[in-house]
Design a protein around this motif. Structure first.
Motif, PDB file in Angstrom:
ATOM      1  N   VAL A 106       0.859  -1.167   0.000  1.00  0.00           N
ATOM      2  CA  VAL A 106       0.000   0.000   0.000  1.00  0.00           C
ATOM      3  C   VAL A 106       0.903   1.227   0.000  1.00  0.00           C
ATOM      4  O   VAL A 106       1.855   1.300   0.771  1.00  0.00           O
ATOM      5  CB  VAL A 106      -0.976   0.003   1.190  1.00  0.00           C
ATOM      6  CG1 VAL A 106      -0.265  -0.065   2.516  1.00  0.00           C
ATOM      7  CG2 VAL A 106      -1.895   1.212   1.138  1.00  0.00           C
ATOM      8  N   LYS A 134       4.481   0.719   0.213  1.00  0.00           N
ATOM      9  CA  LYS A 134       5.018  -0.009   1.360  1.00  0.00           C
ATOM     10  C   LYS A 134       4.620  -1.473   1.256  1.00  0.00           C
ATOM     11  O   LYS A 134       3.428  -1.803   1.198  1.00  0.00           O
ATOM     12  CB  LYS A 134       4.445   0.612   2.634  1.00  0.00           C
ATOM     13  CG  LYS A 134       4.968  -0.013   3.896  1.00  0.00           C
ATOM     14  CD  LYS A 134       4.471   0.735   5.140  1.00  0.00           C
ATOM     15  CE  LYS A 134       5.098   0.119   6.364  1.00  0.00           C
ATOM     16  NZ  LYS A 134       4.230  -0.473   7.292  1.00  0.00           N
ATOM     17  N   GLY A 154       0.357  -4.571  13.372  1.00  0.00           N
ATOM     18  CA  GLY A 154       1.073  -4.119  12.182  1.00  0.00           C
ATOM     19  C   GLY A 154       1.671  -5.236  11.353  1.00  0.00           C
ATOM     20  O   GLY A 154       2.423  -4.983  10.414  1.00  0.00           O
ATOM     21  N   SER A 155       1.343  -6.484  11.680  1.00  0.00           N
ATOM     22  CA  SER A 155       1.965  -7.576  10.935  1.00  0.00           C
ATOM     23  C   SER A 155       1.295  -7.807   9.581  1.00  0.00           C
ATOM     24  O   SER A 155       1.855  -8.490   8.725  1.00  0.00           O
ATOM     25  CB  SER A 155       1.927  -8.861  11.770  1.00  0.00           C
ATOM     26  OG  SER A 155       0.598  -9.147  12.139  1.00  0.00           O
ATOM     27  N   SER A 184      -5.016  -7.100   8.955  1.00  0.00           N
ATOM     28  CA  SER A 184      -6.105  -6.350   8.318  1.00  0.00           C
ATOM     29  C   SER A 184      -5.835  -6.174   6.829  1.00  0.00           C
ATOM     30  O   SER A 184      -6.761  -6.170   6.022  1.00  0.00           O
ATOM     31  CB  SER A 184      -6.271  -4.979   8.969  1.00  0.00           C
ATOM     32  OG  SER A 184      -6.724  -5.126  10.290  1.00  0.00           O
TER      33      SER A 184
HETATM   34  N1  LIG Z   1      -3.251   2.765   3.854  1.00  0.00           N
HETATM   35  C1  LIG Z   1      -2.057   2.550   4.424  1.00  0.00           C
HETATM   36  N2  LIG Z   1      -1.066   3.432   4.227  1.00  0.00           N
HETATM   37  C2  LIG Z   1       0.156   3.220   4.780  1.00  0.00           C
HETATM   38  N3  LIG Z   1       0.442   2.190   5.568  1.00  0.00           N
HETATM   39  C3  LIG Z   1      -0.504   1.284   5.790  1.00  0.00           C
HETATM   40  C4  LIG Z   1      -1.813   1.420   5.241  1.00  0.00           C
HETATM   41  N4  LIG Z   1      -2.551   0.368   5.636  1.00  0.00           N
HETATM   42  C5  LIG Z   1      -1.746  -0.382   6.422  1.00  0.00           C
HETATM   43  N5  LIG Z   1      -0.532   0.166   6.513  1.00  0.00           N
HETATM   44  C6  LIG Z   1       0.609  -0.355   7.289  1.00  0.00           C
HETATM   45  O1  LIG Z   1       0.731  -1.701   7.004  1.00  0.00           O
HETATM   46  C7  LIG Z   1       1.104  -2.425   8.182  1.00  0.00           C
HETATM   47  C8  LIG Z   1       0.125  -3.556   8.394  1.00  0.00           C
HETATM   48  O2  LIG Z   1      -1.133  -3.010   8.765  1.00  0.00           O
HETATM   49  P1  LIG Z   1      -2.383  -3.899   9.151  1.00  0.00           P
HETATM   50  O3  LIG Z   1      -3.501  -2.977   9.432  1.00  0.00           O
HETATM   51  O4  LIG Z   1      -2.570  -4.935   8.114  1.00  0.00           O
HETATM   52  O5  LIG Z   1      -1.893  -4.587  10.505  1.00  0.00           O
HETATM   53  P2  LIG Z   1      -2.663  -5.529  11.506  1.00  0.00           P
HETATM   54  O6  LIG Z   1      -1.903  -6.797  11.540  1.00  0.00           O
HETATM   55  O7  LIG Z   1      -4.087  -5.620  11.160  1.00  0.00           O
HETATM   56  O8  LIG Z   1      -2.465  -4.770  12.883  1.00  0.00           O
HETATM   57  P3  LIG Z   1      -3.447  -4.610  14.153  1.00  0.00           P
HETATM   58  O9  LIG Z   1      -3.251  -5.830  14.983  1.00  0.00           O
HETATM   59  O10 LIG Z   1      -2.917  -3.419  14.863  1.00  0.00           O
HETATM   60  O11 LIG Z   1      -4.832  -4.431  13.671  1.00  0.00           O
HETATM   61  C9  LIG Z   1       1.143  -1.416   9.287  1.00  0.00           C
HETATM   62  O12 LIG Z   1       2.497  -1.036   9.480  1.00  0.00           O
HETATM   63  C10 LIG Z   1       0.348  -0.255   8.758  1.00  0.00           C
HETATM   64  O13 LIG Z   1       0.801   0.963   9.282  1.00  0.00           O
END
Ligand SMILES: Nc1ncnc2c1ncn2[C@@H]1O[C@H](COP(=O)(O)OP(=O)(O)OP(=O)(O)O)[C@@H](O)[C@H]1O
Ligand SMILES: [Mg+2]
Lengths: 482, 263
Positions: free
Chosen positions: B11, B14, B37-38, B41
């Motif tokens: 995204v 990144k 952040g892994s 989502s």
């Molecule tokens: N739209 C975006 N723009 C920039 N970075 C993003 C975006 N969406 C997600 N990220 C980054 O991608 C990484 C993974 O995010 P994600 O939301 O998938 O984590 P997660 O495993 O669901 O975390 P949590 O347990 O906190 O919900 C994070 O470092 C987040 O900051």
């Protein structure tokens, strides 16, 4: 964000479905404006002398005026000498006495617009006055309403049949000196609707006027006058469309409403003039003066407008709250897409004691549309114990459009309260995605979100028209009919 | 049902998913855990079709078809449902009206006749009993002014009505009180059928006390680094992620980012 903006923009390019032209022979005045034009119009209508005099005064006053520059809209200078001020479909007879004498092509036109004029086909409970270019072509349910003493007819007929009422009320709420376009309208107006509700009568059906511009390069200048006597009530609806053309056309109307003691008038507009194409070519300049006078105690005037059309809209339906405890309301949805510009809002002037006003304005801008809300709330020294509540929300679709809010608040006594709330939001990509994840298409999602945003205003519209307005908004936001 | 092979997604430039493999059979319940952040989502959003998340490599087969070719609404109509970690509010849009529109889209897609307002209402009443959701929520605009827990329950309620084939629950348990957690979990269990599957993203073992997973996966740095049975969730609850990461780093000596903030 760029991809999301594109998705939104894809869905706001719309097709205008009322852009067809009716091929009728018409009786037109020569281009241009002079005292002769004014005399010609008055003559064609067989008007009494007092009206011609009034028109001429308005015309002379107009000559001394300058076109207003304060609205937040931009357009090339209008050449008032290049406009046709009178155009009427040719009639075999002196003017149709019944629907059977109306040119079938006109009846067909209104049918295509979804306005069947044949009374038996009408939605139960709605009477229509159909105005085609400069003249009223048909008024339905006249007889039935007449039995109750209600007068609902074209302005021209009213001049002939009720000159005393016209003389008494014409210009009493919007004098020809009021503003540039009101003066112009007063000089050259050609037709419109007239409505009189006698004392104590509750009008049993919705009254509506449908305005259609057909002829090329004509201006439409109509007047609507509604008088509601003591204890009466009426709900009135106005609709408008015009063919798709590359040139701009001027529509400068005046609407006047008078409400006596305890009378209630509800005026709803669904304005869908041709807005111009996606490059900003053509479209109607909609410069309209609408004002209601709450003359009697406890009287109430309520404006509801859904504005989706016109290249430029310049319009401030207002209420003068003169009677003690009178109530003024303004509910508005204004949508601008492509290159449309709207500067709209309201004026609430509190004069009587304990008067109340409510303003709910919902602006939606998409494409390169520019949407301004301009609202004035004036509470005079005499208007003790008065209250106003205003809420002005703006919704942006995409990032090339704009929303502007200009509130003017003036309170001259200490016992009154004025509240103003404003918000601007962007339609969320999150919201659209949420809807799509549940199976809705992007179009349906945008429609649903925008309609949800407008809910407070749509709630004010009569049932069938609320449905119409929702559909219209849908069509305006989409490429096709939903 | 679902077959994810070597999925890479990013995204805004990144890289977030870095070669993720996961296979889910019909009738199975899979749990995904992993530090903040892994990419949990992100995986959910990619499966639902959010276009900000760009798939750069790999494929996803859903019932034998390429899922990534479908628009989000097509995926939804095909039975992919995402219970959002942060459900959005849609002011002015009545919840029942919204859900009926969604429900009828699915019906239309299946070539089934749409339900009218009355029939839909009785269906809704039925489903509401399962989740003990207060009727008043459905008369309000979608999620508007709902408490955090109410939003989550509303997601599961929508799931109950839409009866998806593949339900992805992104941290549905967070924000729920103890009773609501039990109700939601019971609701989810009742929706389980031999021909549908559930992918449950959570941080906490306690949800898995109610919804017993067939598999538990640990997502770290965009990859699944460990898969086990329900026992794994208990281990994680007890010991955190550190031991796993040590194990993982020992296997792959290449540079691994440090794990700030992991529990
Ligand atoms: N739209 C975006 N723009 C920039 N970075 C993003 C975006 N969406 C997600 N990220 C980054 O991608 C990484 C993974 O995010 P994600 O939301 O998938 O984590 P997660 O495993 O669901 O975390 P949590 O347990 O906190 O919900 C994070 O470092 C987040 O900051
Ligand atoms: Mg997450």
């Amino acid at each position: 964000m760029s991809t999301s903006t594109e998705t939104i923009e894809q869905f706001i390019n719309r097709e205008y479905q009322y852009g067809f032209v009716t091929d009728v022979e018409s009786d037109e005045a020569p281009r241009g404006l002079s005292e002769d034009t004014v005399r010609l119009i008055s003559h064609k209508k067989g008007e009494p002398k007092f009206l011609l005099e009034w028109r001429l005064k308005a015309y002379r006053y107009w000559l001394t005026m300058k076109e207003p520059v304060w609205p937040n809209v931009h357009y090339p200078k209008i050449d008032y000498q290049n406009i046709i001020y009178y155009s009427a479909p040719k009639q075999k007879t002196d003017g149709p006495k019944s629907l059977d004498e109306v040119d079938p092509k006109l009846i067909e036109t209104y049918k295509k617009l979804g306005i069947p004029l044949r009374e038996q086909e009408r939605l139960a409970g709605v009477a229509v006055d159909a105005v085609f270019d400069s003249v009223s072509v048909a008024t339905t349910f006249k007889g039935k309403l007449g039995e109750m003493g209600i007068v609902f007819c074209s302005f021209s007929d009213a001049v002939k049949e009720h000159p005393e009422l016209i003389k008494k009320y014409l210009g009493s709420v919007v004098p020809y000196t009021d503003n540039y376009f009101a003066a112009l309208n007063s000089a050259v107006y050609s037709d419109g609707s007239f409505c009189y509700i006698p004392k104590g009568v509750k009008c049993p059906m919705e009254l509506s006027t449908y305005f259609r511009i057909n002829a090329v390069d004509t201006g439409q200048f109509e007047r609507t006058l509604i008088v509601a006597e003591e204890g009466s009530s009426v709900s009135y609806l106005e609709g408008c469309t015009a063919p798709r053309r590359d040139t701009n056309q001027l529509h400068a109307a005046v609407v006047e409403i008078v409400a006596m003691d305890r009378a209630e008038v509800k005026y709803s507009t669904v304005q869908n003039w041709y807005p111009g194409d996606e490059m900003g070519r053509g479209g109607i300049y909609n410069f309209v003066t609408k004002r209601g006078l709450c003359k009697g105690v406890c009287s109430k005037i309520s404006w509801t407008q859904v504005e989706t059309g016109s290249a430029i809209t310049w319009k401030y339906p207002s209420v003068i709250l003169k009677g003690d405890q009178s109530v003024g309301e303004f509910y508005s949805v204004a949508l601008t897409t492509n290159y449309q510009q709207a500067d709209t809002g309201t004026k609430m002037v509190h004069i009587g004691k304990n008067t109340r006003s409510t303003i709910i304005s919902k602006g939606i801008s998409a494409g390169r549309g520019q949407n301004s809300y301009r609202g004035q709330v004036k509470v005079m020294r005499s208007a003790t114990g008065s209250r106003n509540f205003s809420q002005c929300d703006s919704l942006l679709l995409g990032d090339k459009c704009g929303a502007h809010t200009f509130p003017y608040l003036e309170v001259k006594n200490t016992s009154s309260t004025v509240e103003h709330e404003a918000s601007t939001s962007k339609i969320g990509e999150d919201q659209i995605f949420y809807c799509r994840q549940r199976g809705l298409s992007t179009q349906d999602a945008i429609n649903m979100i925008v309609n949800g945003y407008c809910k407070e205003v749509f709630r004010q519209l009569p049932m069938e028209f609320a449905v119409e307005a929702q559909k219209l908004l849908g069509v305006s936001l989409e490429g096709s009919v939903g | 049902m679902l077959e994810i092979k070597n999925l890479h997604a990013q995204v805004e430039g990144k890289k977030i998913l870095k070669g993720l493999d996961l296979t889910i059979q019909p009738g199975e319940v899979h749990a995904i855990m992993g530090p903040n952040g892994s990419g949990k989502s992100t995986l959910a959003q990619v499966l639902a079709g959010r276009n900000e998340y760009e798939v750069t490599e790999g494929e996803v087969l859903y019932n034998g078809h390429n899922l990534l070719d479908l628009e989000p609404e097509e995926r939804a109509r095909e039975g992919v449902f995402l219970a959002f970690q942060y459900p959005v509010e849609i002011p002015g849009v009545n919840s029942t009206y919204f859900l009926k529109a969604a429900f009828n889209e699915v019906r239309k897609h299946r070539g089934e006749p749409e339900l009218d307002a009355l029939d839909f209402l009785s269906l809704v009443k039925e489903k509401m009993k399962v989740l003990e959701l207060p009727q008043s929520l459905l008369n309000r605009p979608v999620n508007e002014g709902f408490s955090g827990g109410e939003k989550k329950r509303n997601e599961i309620f929508q799931m109950a009505v839409l009866e998806p084939k593949l339900a992805i629950l992104d941290e549905t348990d967070s924000g729920l009180d103890i009773d609501a957690l039990r109700l939601v979990a019971e609701g989810v269990n009742k929706l389980k059928r031999p021909d549908n599957s559930q992918l449950i993203i959570t941080h906490y073992q306690r949800l898995l006390d109610y919804i017993v997973p067939d598999f538990v996966h640990v997502l770290y740095d965009g990859k699944i680094i460990k898969t086990g049975g329900k026992r794994l969730a208990l281990d994680l609850e007890e010991r955190g992620y550190d031991w796993l990461l040590h194990e993982y780093r020992a296997q792959t000596p290449s540079q691994q980012p440090s794990l700030a903030g992991a529990r």
